[in-house]
Scaffold this active site. Structure first.
Site, short mmCIF file in Angstrom:
data_model
loop_
_atom_site.label_atom_id
_atom_site.label_comp_id
_atom_site.label_asym_id
_atom_site.label_seq_id
_atom_site.Cartn_x
_atom_site.Cartn_y
_atom_site.Cartn_z
CD1 TRP A 330 -1.00 2.47 2.47
CD2 TRP A 330 -3.05 2.17 0.55
NE1 TRP A 330 -1.84 3.48 2.90
CE2 TRP A 330 -2.49 3.55 1.42
CE3 TRP A 330 -2.92 2.14 0.06
CZ2 TRP A 330 -3.38 4.11 1.51
CZ3 TRP A 330 -4.50 2.87 -0.05
CH2 TRP A 330 -4.70 4.36 0.32
CG ASP A 416 -7.19 -5.05 5.36
OD1 ASP A 416 -7.26 -4.07 4.21
OD2 ASP A 416 -7.36 -4.44 6.66
#
Length: 465
Positions: A330, A416
């Site tokens: 990320w 997630d």
């Protein structure tokens, strides 16, 4: 003169009183008391001037009429008022033994002549007063509407005066937030906290101030308080108070122009001062993503304010353990594409969202200049023991392991890849008495988008003795 024209004439006199109230800054409601075709007394709203919650136009007129006639019983009298009477005024009219009450505009919020309830139809009462509504209703209603529109405009002007925009910050135009789906709540602002140094911080504050529980909901990056729109109604339905701030740089809060303005310590201090300034107590802290990185370090500063934690897909960045591969990926994506499409990100992880809901997440960031926080935050997560926030995170971990007296509820979005099941299971070890987490198989990082079930189970858990 027929009855209809007579009613209109006396209502015009009541409107004159209402206009006088408006000029004095009072809610424009006026009243007149009439007997045998003659005006006995008049009244207008004066609660503000008299510091008297009972000083409604009707009460003022009734008092004046009783003095003029020398009798608190107003037999044979009629009262004309521009707005449907409230329960207090309706009760006074019945006690005064009025023969008839005539009002103009309906009051859908507090009207006691039929809009909310009807005291005049209660046959158990020992006096019956005839009531008629709708006389010059449009004119009476327009006066009220114009008054409140002007007040809203003045409030907005005052808000802008009270919260001037700093030269080194940007403020997302209000128009960007119009008609957001599922986000009906009024904004609240603070700019008087020391850490803010004049920046305007936005937050939601809904529900009773004396509620048994106060949920404080902290968002992460790149979200804002909109993230909690599905959970807030559930908490409110359980009788709680709910607050949801926008971190500086996000949502409706001001946005420093420079990425370097953002630090872990600064954001934590702002939250601490905000909670202290509002004197929040009986707090259930609701955290996810950066809301947890920052928020989980707050309770040890004032443990007496907190009674619970609701922890979703987050972590404590202590600097003494590696970050997850998902977080590294990320951070790399953010570095390579600092202007990534937030709406598209939300749609990819939450395919059930509408296009309007996804666009709402992008609303605070109309251009790259507003995006300093979304660029800075991925770089602020501590990777080493001496990085910003690492020491305080380690102190928080120790606090929860040894001193935390509150209850903890965890929920995990199982899809997630950044702060998912493995990270959350490690975090769970920080809370010795934490029950098994609620696992949501279809939820991803932004687990609040499946938050109704979480809020329902968490409310039940925290309300249990």
């Amino acid at each position: 003169m027929n009855a209809e024209s007579s009613d209109a004439r006396f209502m015009q006199l009541a409107l004159e009183q209402a206009r006088a109230a408006a000029l004095a800054g009072e809610v424009p409601v006026g009243a007149v008391v009439v007997r045998d075709g003659q005006v006995v007394a008049t009244g207008r709203n004066v609660p503000l001037a008299d510091n008297d919650p009972t000083a409604h136009a009707e009460i003022v007129a009734l008092r004046a009429a009783a003095q003029a006639l020398g009798n608190y019983r107003l037999d044979g009298c009629q009262l004309f008022v521009t707005l449907e009477p409230c329960a207090m005024c309706a009760g006074a009219m019945l006690h005064a033994r009025l023969a008839r009450v005539v009002y103009g505009a309906d009051d859908p919020k507090t009207g006691a002549a039929g809009s909310v309830l009807n005291l005049f139809t209660q046959t158990q009462l020992n006096h019956q007063t005839e009531v008629q509504g709708g006389v010059l209703a449009e004119e009476c209603g327009a006066l009220l509407q114009d008054f409140f529109a002007q007040r809203r405009m003045q409030t907005e002007q005052l808000r802008k005066t009270q919260h001037p925009l700093r030269d080194d910050a940007l403020r997302t135009p209000d128009a960007c937030f119009s008609d957001l789906p599922g986000y009906p709540w009024e904004p609240h602002y603070r700019s008087d906290l020391s850490a803010l140094a004049g920046l305007r911080m936005h937050y939601l504050d809904v529900g009773p101030s004396d509620a048994r529980l106060t949920y404080v909901c902290l968002h992460g990056n790149p979200a804002w308080s909109y993230l909690y729109r599905k959970m807030i109604p559930v908490f409110l339905g359980a009788g709680a108070r709910v607050l949801a701030p926008d971190l500086i740089g996000f949502g409706k809060s001001d946005k420093p122009k420079k990425d370097s303005a953002h630090t872990f310590t600064w954001h934590r201090q702002m939250l601490l001062e905000w909670i202290e300034a509002l004197d929040l107590r009986r707090i259930v802290l609701v955290v996810q993503d950066w809301g947890g990185l920052l928020g989980l370090t707050l309770p040890m500063a004032s443990p007496e304010r907190y009674c619970g934690l609701l922890v979703m897909n987050t972590t404590l960045a202590t600097g003494d353990a590696p970050l997850s591969p998902g977080f590294d990926a990320w951070a790399q994506m953010c570095a390579k594409n600092p202007g990534f499409d937030i709406g598209r990100l939300m749609a990819r992880g939450n395919p059930h969202l509408s296009a309007a809901e996804c666009a709402a997440y992008m609303a605070p960031f109309p251009d790259a200049g507003h995006r300093a926080a979304t660029r800075a935050f991925p770089t602020l997560v501590a990777r080493n023991p001496n990085d910003g926030g690492a020491a305080i995170a380690r102190a928080a971990r120790h606090f929860y392991q040894t001193q935390w007296k509150g209850k903890t509820f965890m929920a995990i979005g199982m899809q997630d890849p950044v702060l998912g099941p493995q990270v959350m299971e490690q975090l769970r070890q920080t809370f010795p008495n934490c029950p098994p987490p609620l696992c949501l198989p279809q939820a991803g990082h932004f687990v609040q988008e499946h938050g109704e079930t979480i809020a329902e189970q968490a409310s039940e858990y925290f309300l249990a003795s």
